[in-house]
Design an enzyme around this catalytic site. Structure first.
Site, PDB file in Angstrom:
ATOM      1  N   LYS A  22       0.979  -1.169   0.025  1.00 63.61           N
ATOM      2  CA  LYS A  22       0.100   0.111   0.016  1.00 63.61           C
ATOM      3  C   LYS A  22       0.845   1.126   0.088  1.00 63.61           C
ATOM      4  O   LYS A  22       0.720   2.188  -0.682  1.00 63.61           O
ATOM      5  CB  LYS A  22      -0.928  -0.110   1.035  1.00 63.61           C
ATOM      6  CG  LYS A  22      -1.752   1.401   1.536  1.00 63.61           C
ATOM      7  CD  LYS A  22      -2.502   1.317   2.804  1.00 63.61           C
ATOM      8  CE  LYS A  22      -1.755   1.402   4.015  1.00 63.61           C
ATOM      9  NZ  LYS A  22      -2.328   2.084   4.879  1.00 63.61           N
ATOM     10  N   SER A  23       1.886   1.380   0.879  1.00 60.80           N
ATOM     11  CA  SER A  23       2.668   2.507   1.042  1.00 60.80           C
ATOM     12  C   SER A  23       3.264   2.742  -0.270  1.00 60.80           C
ATOM     13  O   SER A  23       3.491   3.906  -0.834  1.00 60.80           O
ATOM     14  CB  SER A  23       3.505   2.132   2.057  1.00 60.80           C
ATOM     15  OG  SER A  23       3.086   1.846   3.151  1.00 60.80           O
ATOM     16  N   ARG A  27       2.284   6.023  -3.108  1.00 66.73           N
ATOM     17  CA  ARG A  27       3.534   6.918  -3.259  1.00 66.73           C
ATOM     18  C   ARG A  27       3.792   6.867  -4.801  1.00 66.73           C
ATOM     19  O   ARG A  27       4.004   8.123  -5.322  1.00 66.73           O
ATOM     20  CB  ARG A  27       4.738   6.599  -2.297  1.00 66.73           C
ATOM     21  CG  ARG A  27       4.732   6.975  -1.058  1.00 66.73           C
ATOM     22  CD  ARG A  27       5.783   6.491  -0.303  1.00 66.73           C
ATOM     23  NE  ARG A  27       6.079   6.593   1.004  1.00 66.73           N
ATOM     24  CZ  ARG A  27       5.365   6.198   2.153  1.00 66.73           C
ATOM     25  NH1 ARG A  27       4.243   5.269   1.905  1.00 66.73           N
ATOM     26  NH2 ARG A  27       5.699   6.723   3.231  1.00 66.73           N
ATOM     27  N   ASP A  49      -7.666   1.629  -0.340  1.00 65.47           N
ATOM     28  CA  ASP A  49      -6.775   3.040  -0.010  1.00 65.47           C
ATOM     29  C   ASP A  49      -6.380   3.228  -1.456  1.00 65.47           C
ATOM     30  O   ASP A  49      -5.950   4.648  -1.687  1.00 65.47           O
ATOM     31  CB  ASP A  49      -5.848   2.659   0.884  1.00 65.47           C
ATOM     32  CG  ASP A  49      -6.474   2.822   2.504  1.00 65.47           C
ATOM     33  OD1 ASP A  49      -7.600   2.719   2.474  1.00 65.47           O
ATOM     34  OD2 ASP A  49      -5.516   2.670   3.187  1.00 65.47           O
ATOM     35  N   ASN A  95     -10.565   6.142   4.774  1.00 64.14           N
ATOM     36  CA  ASN A  95      -9.738   6.481   5.798  1.00 64.14           C
ATOM     37  C   ASN A  95      -8.481   6.088   5.325  1.00 64.14           C
ATOM     38  O   ASN A  95      -7.608   5.308   5.967  1.00 64.14           O
ATOM     39  CB  ASN A  95     -10.307   5.223   6.844  1.00 64.14           C
ATOM     40  CG  ASN A  95      -9.652   5.530   8.088  1.00 64.14           C
ATOM     41  OD1 ASN A  95      -9.051   6.559   8.586  1.00 64.14           O
ATOM     42  ND2 ASN A  95     -10.267   4.651   8.932  1.00 64.14           N
ATOM     43  N   GLY A  97      -4.815   7.123   5.061  1.00 65.26           N
ATOM     44  CA  GLY A  97      -4.087   8.074   5.716  1.00 65.26           C
ATOM     45  C   GLY A  97      -2.871   8.382   4.588  1.00 65.26           C
ATOM     46  O   GLY A  97      -2.260   9.319   4.332  1.00 65.26           O
ATOM     47  N   SER A 172       3.221  11.241  13.440  1.00 69.11           N
ATOM     48  CA  SER A 172       3.042  10.203  12.132  1.00 69.11           C
ATOM     49  C   SER A 172       4.186  10.758  11.160  1.00 69.11           C
ATOM     50  O   SER A 172       4.386  11.603  10.993  1.00 69.11           O
ATOM     51  CB  SER A 172       1.678  10.555  11.399  1.00 69.11           C
ATOM     52  OG  SER A 172       1.923   9.924  10.088  1.00 69.11           O
ATOM     53  N   SER A 173       4.774   9.514  10.812  1.00 69.17           N
ATOM     54  CA  SER A 173       5.907   9.912   9.635  1.00 69.17           C
ATOM     55  C   SER A 173       5.360  10.449   8.326  1.00 69.17           C
ATOM     56  O   SER A 173       5.922  10.983   7.637  1.00 69.17           O
ATOM     57  CB  SER A 173       6.883   8.842   9.515  1.00 69.17           C
ATOM     58  OG  SER A 173       6.113   7.803   8.991  1.00 69.17           O
ATOM     59  N   ASP A 318       3.077  -1.090  12.184  1.00 68.79           N
ATOM     60  CA  ASP A 318       2.019  -2.012  11.412  1.00 68.79           C
ATOM     61  C   ASP A 318       2.366  -3.501  11.904  1.00 68.79           C
ATOM     62  O   ASP A 318       1.422  -4.250  12.171  1.00 68.79           O
ATOM     63  CB  ASP A 318       1.749  -1.510   9.954  1.00 68.79           C
ATOM     64  CG  ASP A 318       1.127  -0.402   9.811  1.00 68.79           C
ATOM     65  OD1 ASP A 318       0.806   0.190  10.900  1.00 68.79           O
ATOM     66  OD2 ASP A 318       1.260   0.195   8.554  1.00 68.79           O
ATOM     67  N   LYS A 345      -3.984   5.572  14.528  1.00 70.29           N
ATOM     68  CA  LYS A 345      -4.361   4.878  13.327  1.00 70.29           C
ATOM     69  C   LYS A 345      -5.762   4.729  12.996  1.00 70.29           C
ATOM     70  O   LYS A 345      -6.456   5.433  13.827  1.00 70.29           O
ATOM     71  CB  LYS A 345      -3.548   3.616  13.463  1.00 70.29           C
ATOM     72  CG  LYS A 345      -2.035   3.677  13.560  1.00 70.29           C
ATOM     73  CD  LYS A 345      -1.256   4.242  12.315  1.00 70.29           C
ATOM     74  CE  LYS A 345       0.218   4.374  12.542  1.00 70.29           C
ATOM     75  NZ  LYS A 345       1.152   4.011  11.456  1.00 70.29           N
ATOM     76  N   GLU A 346      -6.014   3.574  12.274  1.00 75.13           N
ATOM     77  CA  GLU A 346      -7.435   3.555  11.780  1.00 75.13           C
ATOM     78  C   GLU A 346      -8.317   3.437  13.089  1.00 75.13           C
ATOM     79  O   GLU A 346      -9.402   3.710  13.060  1.00 75.13           O
ATOM     80  CB  GLU A 346      -7.508   2.110  11.122  1.00 75.13           C
ATOM     81  CG  GLU A 346      -7.030   2.146   9.575  1.00 75.13           C
ATOM     82  CD  GLU A 346      -5.728   2.204   9.435  1.00 75.13           C
ATOM     83  OE1 GLU A 346      -4.717   2.282  10.410  1.00 75.13           O
ATOM     84  OE2 GLU A 346      -5.107   2.089   8.238  1.00 75.13           O
ATOM     85  N   HIS A 391      -8.563  -2.884   9.115  1.00 73.55           N
ATOM     86  CA  HIS A 391      -8.089  -3.908   8.342  1.00 73.55           C
ATOM     87  C   HIS A 391      -7.072  -4.734   9.066  1.00 73.55           C
ATOM     88  O   HIS A 391      -7.236  -6.106   9.350  1.00 73.55           O
ATOM     89  CB  HIS A 391      -7.421  -3.584   7.048  1.00 73.55           C
ATOM     90  CG  HIS A 391      -6.402  -2.499   7.399  1.00 73.55           C
ATOM     91  ND1 HIS A 391      -5.368  -2.726   6.560  1.00 73.55           N
ATOM     92  CD2 HIS A 391      -6.298  -1.435   8.092  1.00 73.55           C
ATOM     93  CE1 HIS A 391      -4.513  -1.708   6.647  1.00 73.55           C
ATOM     94  NE2 HIS A 391      -4.940  -0.956   7.493  1.00 73.55           N
ATOM     95  N   ARG A 392      -6.123  -4.484   9.971  1.00 75.38           N
ATOM     96  CA  ARG A 392      -5.049  -5.158  10.442  1.00 75.38           C
ATOM     97  C   ARG A 392      -5.561  -5.869  11.608  1.00 75.38           C
ATOM     98  O   ARG A 392      -5.123  -6.955  11.911  1.00 75.38           O
ATOM     99  CB  ARG A 392      -3.938  -4.159  11.069  1.00 75.38           C
ATOM    100  CG  ARG A 392      -3.029  -3.610   9.872  1.00 75.38           C
ATOM    101  CD  ARG A 392      -1.956  -3.095   9.976  1.00 75.38           C
ATOM    102  NE  ARG A 392      -1.302  -2.581   8.486  1.00 75.38           N
ATOM    103  CZ  ARG A 392      -1.189  -2.975   7.352  1.00 75.38           C
ATOM    104  NH1 ARG A 392      -1.127  -4.409   7.461  1.00 75.38           N
ATOM    105  NH2 ARG A 392      -0.805  -2.451   6.410  1.00 75.38           N
ATOM    106  N   LYS A 417      -9.403  -2.816   2.866  1.00 79.91           N
ATOM    107  CA  LYS A 417      -8.659  -1.498   2.828  1.00 79.91           C
ATOM    108  C   LYS A 417      -7.160  -1.968   2.338  1.00 79.91           C
ATOM    109  O   LYS A 417      -6.738  -0.902   1.514  1.00 79.91           O
ATOM    110  CB  LYS A 417      -8.449  -1.193   4.279  1.00 79.91           C
ATOM    111  CG  LYS A 417      -7.793   0.251   4.321  1.00 79.91           C
ATOM    112  CD  LYS A 417      -7.927   0.826   5.835  1.00 79.91           C
ATOM    113  CE  LYS A 417      -7.613   2.340   5.954  1.00 79.91           C
ATOM    114  NZ  LYS A 417      -6.394   2.770   5.796  1.00 79.91           N
TER     115      LYS A 417
END
Ligand code: DC
Length: 654
Positions: A22-23, A27, A49, A95, A97, A172-173, A318, A345-346, A391-392, A417
């Protein structure tokens, strides 16, 4: 409320191909949209997402199109060279981020009028540090609701990059990621200074790595100060692949560490740019056996219990959630430290995790930035786990079923997600398979179907797939010894199983596939390795919760080698010929059409000899399969004999 009941599970083994990260997906999409030139992105994650990001980019005028010819999840992005053409848009960010943060920064520098809103939880997730950073350089970003949180309104503004931008790094980074990705749009030198300790540093490494692939370099002094030299522009690198999702890998690796293994994840490996691959190190601390390859990681359980741990997990926030659930299987109290970011987070993941772990009997201590988990000797049965639209939470609590207890996951759909097919993938390594192999007319089809009904399991008649392939090849005029052509037929096989009926090209072929000619053809094409390979994934996809009964020739040896129950079902040649003969009478085949019984014996002998003599996946009684000889048994007795094997090997399915 929707729920998914996971049966008690004891073993996990197999291979999972990971969905895209996802990340990285989000990006890459944004950088490709901002770049000069066209970018082809392969293996993009298909999830809620990423759909949020795709929809938002479309609304601001970026040209992103799926390229179906290039296989799954390939996209072509025509970059807009730093300037989004759409100057006004209302964007719904769900949702996500990873979408709202970088888009806010990029849009604040785009000279347009935008609003960004999301689901109610998104409006509780802080974004103030990012907005403060953007305001320092003159961006006009306003809160449309509560101060410090989305929804946001962005207006055109003139931007000045005189002094370093000061920003906090401890919430948050993603705020830093957002600024780093957006600031090159100004073309000026930009400096960012952290005012607090930066968390989740590996995510910044992903950001810097991807920016570099698009031609923008950032000078970094420790994790305090980042300088983007002037005059840089994003330029498309051409084609990019999205790595498998290392956070998603954590569930499968943990399953291997908890319940035997080996479990292998494909799509991440030694050279991965994602911080969450370090999750495997944490599993190693617990005693799991880990093997890393270029494009895979594999985990197996230690000889004894998993060991308790006390770890700082700031670098893998995560995947650390997975460790909290793995702690249920440890030999003592496990402490997860430096995880304050879980709170924003979520959901508030520290609170949610503590509440749900207690349902499984653990004693949990919850702090502002840590969690300590003391597992109970056995897990509480029938826990109903709430998932908080996270989701996690849903994914990591599926692991609890590996304690051999039934577990209910409420609202399991939230996995969409990041991993819409998570539970199918999890079933592929955990749902029990009852593999029943044996020669033709041994009664395995009937017995397997009844065993499946008795257990409430799914059923796979693998012979039907070989018969269908033979029938489709015959219909298409493909020679049965043309390996490549028959393999293509097998790979495409437009067949459907609806109840007891089988359809090929929408035509009912239930009777046609049973013809002797088709059976013989099936036996011939089944000897071709490329045909067997083409049908492999299709067969494995039948493995779903609560379990599968599969019959064939190589279910236990090749398709489901880790099946916990394997049966070799056979009968004397005479008995099998007699059954086949009776079947033909029952089907109403007239006397003058019926083959002589000695011909049936000859035919069966020939077929079995071919199935047994072929070099790939031969029909054979392997020592790990229970032998059931049905020569003197009724169908009911044969079913009872198989169920007896099941109950001995899987006592919890009684
Ligand atoms: O079980 P059946 O008679 O429907 O199978 C038809 C043919 O397909 C059989 O002769 C061998 C082949 N087959 C196979 O090679 N592997 C399987 N798992 C199932 C069937």
């Amino acid at each position: 409320m929707e729920h998914l009941d996971l049966p008690p599970l004891r073993r996990a083994a197999g291979t999972v191909k990971l969905p895209g990260s996802k990340s990285i997906s989000n990006r890459m999409l944004l950088l490709a949209a901002l770049a000069e030139g066209e970018t082809e992105i392969r293996d993009l994650l298909d999830s809620d997402d990423t759909r949020v990001m795709l929809a938002a980019l479309a609304k601001v005028g970026a040209n992103v199109t799926p390229v179906t010819a290039l296989g799954n999840n390939a996209y072509r992005v025509a970059g807009c060279a730093g300037v989004f053409p759409g100057k006004a848009a209302e964007l719904f960010m769900g949702n996500a981020g990873t979408a709202i943060r970088p888009l806010t920064a990029a849009l604040a520098l785009s000279g347009g009028h935008y609003t960004l809103s999301g689901v109610p939880r998104m409006h509780e997730r802080p974004i103030g540090d990012l907005v403060d950073g953007l305001r320092q350089i003159g961006c006009d970003v306003r809160y449309a609701g509560k101060e410090g949180y989305p929804p946001l309104e962005i207006l055109p503004a003139s931007v000045k990059l005189a002094a370093p931008i000061k920003v906090r790094g401890d919430v948050s980074s993603q705020f830093l990621t957002a600024l780093l990705m957006a600031l090159p749009l100004t073309g000026e030198k930009a400096v960012i200074e952290m005012t607090t300790e930066l968390i989740s540093k590996p995510y910044i490494e992903i950001t810097l790595n991807l920016m570099a692939r698009f031609g923008v370099t950032v000078e970094r002094e420790g994790w305090q100060r980042f300088t983007i030299p002037a005059g840089q522009r994003y330029r498309s690198p051409g084609r990019l692949h999205v790595e498998g999702d290392a956070s998603a890998a954590s569930y499968f690796l943990a399953a291997g560490a908890i319940a035997g293994g080996p479990v292998r994840v494909e799509g991440v490996g030694k050279g991965s740019i994602q911080g969450d691959v370090k999750f495997a190190d944490a599993l190693a601390v617990m005693g799991a056996k880990i093997i890393r390859g270029d494009n895979f990681i594999e985990a197996s359980a230690p000889a004894g219990k998993l060991k308790a741990f006390d770890l700082d997990l700031n670098h893998i926030p995560d995947a650390a959630m997975t460790l909290a659930v793995a702690a249920l299987f440890a030999d003592g109290k496990c402490t997860l430290r430096n995880i304050a970011s879980w709170r924003v987070k979520e959901t508030d993941r520290i609170a949610a995790m503590a509440t749900e772990l207690r349902k499984l009997g653990a004693t949990v201590e919850e702090g502002a930035d840590y969690l300590a988990v003391l597992p109970a000797p056995t897990l509480t049965s029938h826990a109903a786990i709430d998932t908080y639209d996270d989701h996690r939470m849903a994914m990591c609590f599926s692991l609890a079923a590996l304690g051999g207890v039934p577990v209910r996951i409420n609202e399991p759909g939230c996995v969409a997600k990041t991993f819409p097919h998570y539970f199918d993938a999890f079933a592929r390594i955990t749902a029990p398979v009852i593999a029943i192999d044996g020669p033709s007319a041994s009664g395995k089809g009937t017995v397997a179907q009844r065993v499946a009904a008795a257990l409430g399991f799914h059923f796979l008649d693998s012979g039907a797939l070989y018969r269908l392939t033979a029938l489709a090849a015959l219909k298409a005029g493909v020679a049965l010894d043309d390996q490549a052509a028959v393999a293509r037929v097998a790979a495409e096989l437009p067949a459907e199983f609806v109840g007891d009926k089988i359809f090929l090209y929408k035509e009912d072929v239930t009777e046609a596939v049973r013809a002797e000619e088709v059976g013989n053809g099936a036996s011939k094409i089944a000897a071709l390795p490329a045909v067997r390979a083409a049908l492999l994934d299709r067969q494995r996809a039948y493995r779903r919760f609560p379990g599968l009964v599969a019959d064939g020739r190589d279910m236990g040896s090749a398709v489901f080698p880790d099946a916990p129950v394997k049966v070799f079902l056979t009968a004397s040649a005479a008995a099998r010929a007699e059954r086949r003969y009776k079947q033909l009478i029952d089907k109403g085949m007239p006397d003058n059409m019926r083959p002589l019984s000695q011909d049936i014996v000859k035919d069966l002998d020939e077929r079995d000899a071919r199935d047994a003599a072929r070099p790939v996946a031969p029909l054979k009684h392997y020592p790990d399969a229970d032998r059931v000889d049905t020569t003197a048994l009724t169908i009911e007795q044969a079913v009872a004999a198989v169920l007896d094997s099941v109950h001995r090997k899987l006592p919890f399915f009684n």
